[in-house]
Design a protein around this motif. Sequence first.
Motif, short mmCIF file in Angstrom:
data_model
loop_
_atom_site.label_atom_id
_atom_site.label_comp_id
_atom_site.label_asym_id
_atom_site.label_seq_id
_atom_site.Cartn_x
_atom_site.Cartn_y
_atom_site.Cartn_z
N GLY A 169 -6.33 -3.01 4.60
CA GLY A 169 -5.26 -2.84 5.59
C GLY A 169 -4.65 -1.45 5.53
O GLY A 169 -5.14 -0.56 4.84
N GLU A 170 -3.57 -1.26 6.31
CA GLU A 170 -2.90 0.05 6.38
C GLU A 170 -2.03 0.26 5.15
O GLU A 170 -1.32 -0.65 4.71
CB GLU A 170 -2.02 0.10 7.63
CG GLU A 170 -2.78 -0.06 8.94
CD GLU A 170 -3.47 1.23 9.35
OE1 GLU A 170 -2.84 2.27 9.32
OE2 GLU A 170 -4.67 1.16 9.69
N VAL A 171 -2.06 1.48 4.60
CA VAL A 171 -1.25 1.78 3.41
C VAL A 171 -0.52 3.11 3.58
O VAL A 171 -0.92 3.96 4.37
CB VAL A 171 -2.11 1.84 2.12
CG1 VAL A 171 -2.70 0.48 1.77
CG2 VAL A 171 -3.22 2.90 2.23
N LEU A 172 0.56 3.26 2.81
CA LEU A 172 1.24 4.55 2.68
C LEU A 172 0.79 5.12 1.34
O LEU A 172 0.93 4.46 0.31
CB LEU A 172 2.76 4.36 2.69
CG LEU A 172 3.60 5.64 2.57
CD1 LEU A 172 3.42 6.53 3.81
CD2 LEU A 172 5.07 5.31 2.36
N ARG A 173 0.23 6.31 1.39
CA ARG A 173 -0.42 6.85 0.19
C ARG A 173 0.23 8.15 -0.26
O ARG A 173 0.56 9.01 0.55
CB ARG A 173 -1.89 7.08 0.52
CG ARG A 173 -2.78 7.32 -0.67
CD ARG A 173 -4.22 7.46 -0.22
NE ARG A 173 -4.91 6.19 -0.12
CZ ARG A 173 -6.13 6.06 0.38
NH1 ARG A 173 -6.77 7.12 0.84
NH2 ARG A 173 -6.72 4.89 0.43
N ALA A 174 0.42 8.26 -1.58
CA ALA A 174 0.94 9.50 -2.17
C ALA A 174 -0.16 10.10 -3.05
O ALA A 174 -0.79 9.37 -3.83
CB ALA A 174 2.18 9.21 -3.01
N VAL A 175 -0.41 11.40 -2.90
CA VAL A 175 -1.48 12.07 -3.65
C VAL A 175 -0.95 13.39 -4.21
O VAL A 175 -0.22 14.11 -3.54
CB VAL A 175 -2.71 12.38 -2.75
CG1 VAL A 175 -3.87 12.94 -3.57
CG2 VAL A 175 -3.16 11.14 -1.99
N ALA A 176 -1.34 13.69 -5.45
CA ALA A 176 -1.01 15.00 -6.03
C ALA A 176 -2.19 15.45 -6.87
O ALA A 176 -2.88 14.62 -7.50
CB ALA A 176 0.24 14.93 -6.88
N THR A 177 -2.46 16.75 -6.88
CA THR A 177 -3.54 17.29 -7.71
C THR A 177 -3.25 18.73 -8.08
O THR A 177 -2.57 19.45 -7.34
CB THR A 177 -4.90 17.21 -6.99
OG1 THR A 177 -5.92 17.70 -7.87
CG2 THR A 177 -4.92 18.02 -5.71
N VAL A 185 -1.83 7.04 -5.31
CA VAL A 185 -1.15 5.74 -5.41
C VAL A 185 -0.75 5.29 -4.02
O VAL A 185 -0.40 6.12 -3.17
CB VAL A 185 0.11 5.86 -6.33
CG1 VAL A 185 0.84 4.54 -6.43
CG2 VAL A 185 -0.30 6.34 -7.72
N GLU A 186 -0.80 3.98 -3.78
CA GLU A 186 -0.48 3.50 -2.43
C GLU A 186 0.35 2.22 -2.46
O GLU A 186 0.31 1.46 -3.42
CB GLU A 186 -1.77 3.29 -1.62
CG GLU A 186 -2.78 2.40 -2.26
CD GLU A 186 -4.20 2.55 -1.69
OE1 GLU A 186 -4.58 3.66 -1.27
OE2 GLU A 186 -4.92 1.53 -1.67
N VAL A 187 1.12 2.03 -1.38
CA VAL A 187 1.86 0.78 -1.15
C VAL A 187 1.55 0.36 0.29
O VAL A 187 1.05 1.15 1.09
CB VAL A 187 3.39 0.96 -1.33
CG1 VAL A 187 3.73 1.31 -2.76
CG2 VAL A 187 3.96 2.00 -0.37
N THR A 188 1.84 -0.91 0.59
CA THR A 188 1.62 -1.39 1.97
C THR A 188 2.40 -0.52 2.95
O THR A 188 3.55 -0.17 2.69
CB THR A 188 2.09 -2.86 2.08
OG1 THR A 188 1.43 -3.62 1.05
CG2 THR A 188 1.73 -3.46 3.43
#
Length: 372
Positions: A169-177, A185-188
């Motif tokens: 399904g659709e997620v809200l995603r946070a990314v760092a590198t 990391v993701e949440v609904t």
Amino acid sequence: MKLTIERAQLLKSLAHVQSVVERRNTIPILSNVKLEGRPGSLSLNATDMDLDIIETAPADVSRPGATTAPAHTFYEIVRKLPDGSQVEIEHDADTGLMTLRSGRSKFTLSCLPVEDFPVLSGGELPFTFCLTAAELKALVDRTRFAISTEETRYYLNGIYLHAATTPGGEVLRAVATDGHRLARVEVTLPEGAAGMPGVIIPRKTVQEMRKLIDETEGEVTVSLSETKLRFAFADAVLTSKLIDGTFPDYERVIPADNDKQLDVDVKSFAQAVDRVSAISTEKSRAIKLSLEKGTVTLSASSPENGSATEEIEAQYESTPLEIGFNSRYLLDILGQVEGDKACFSMADAASPTVVRDGVNAGAIYVLMPMRV
């Protein structure tokens, strides 16, 4: 302006707003915090032109008004006042001075005109959604350790927040590198976030927002456009400009076909890494993992300090493998794992390793190996 406020309330709000103010400022007004007394409350506002915070505290206001005072000096005074004291603040518009009284103490601060204070918090923010404090905390805490501090690659100096489509399904995603490790990391996907632009939240904004999350239990309202972002907490509003750059295609560096699987107990593995890494050199922090069926042997050596090895039990059924990592990066990732088990997927000694959380399927970490 004339008001009375409890020291604890004033100190808590001042602690948040003064940390936005830079220590060295070429523009004098940016060293000040704006104070605005309204019936029943005192509003404090600080900005560095990229980040703006407004916090409200309950106060007994007998004469409404506004002024600006030196942020760090004001904070130091309030911090050193006795616990439980009442603080009386009075601003004289004729002299331009602000008087602060508490018990037998009296301080006079010179102020700058309110009209000179910049306004950052206006503007249209078309996308608005709500996250619980726990969700926002998880997105921030599990990614911020991987934010790059290298100023030349400015587009990596923050957390990339965006909507993504997954098989689940659709997620809200946070990314760092930072090029050495990556956290995703993701949440609904919350209601209202569909179609939002991908935004890069600057490191300083992440730090200030994280302090406010600790004192919030309910929901946080997030509003954003392509250039600006706002977090609205119960008593505070944080508005920030976004990093103007393109975040790299991080999906390309997450290997999908690593065939060697290692499952370890997070606590015992992290402790072993910590112990063995005491030997490794300060510069490289290198540690070697030697994988055999059922065990993993950790080792480190340096010409100055000697050598160390430790063997721990692990679930590993593939061919033997030796791979090296930066121990600090490894510990950073292990510190984010929620469950008791961390799952490592590896291909060989030179390819990126994927680390998954035993209980949080939405969290993935990638770690580049190093030669040992």
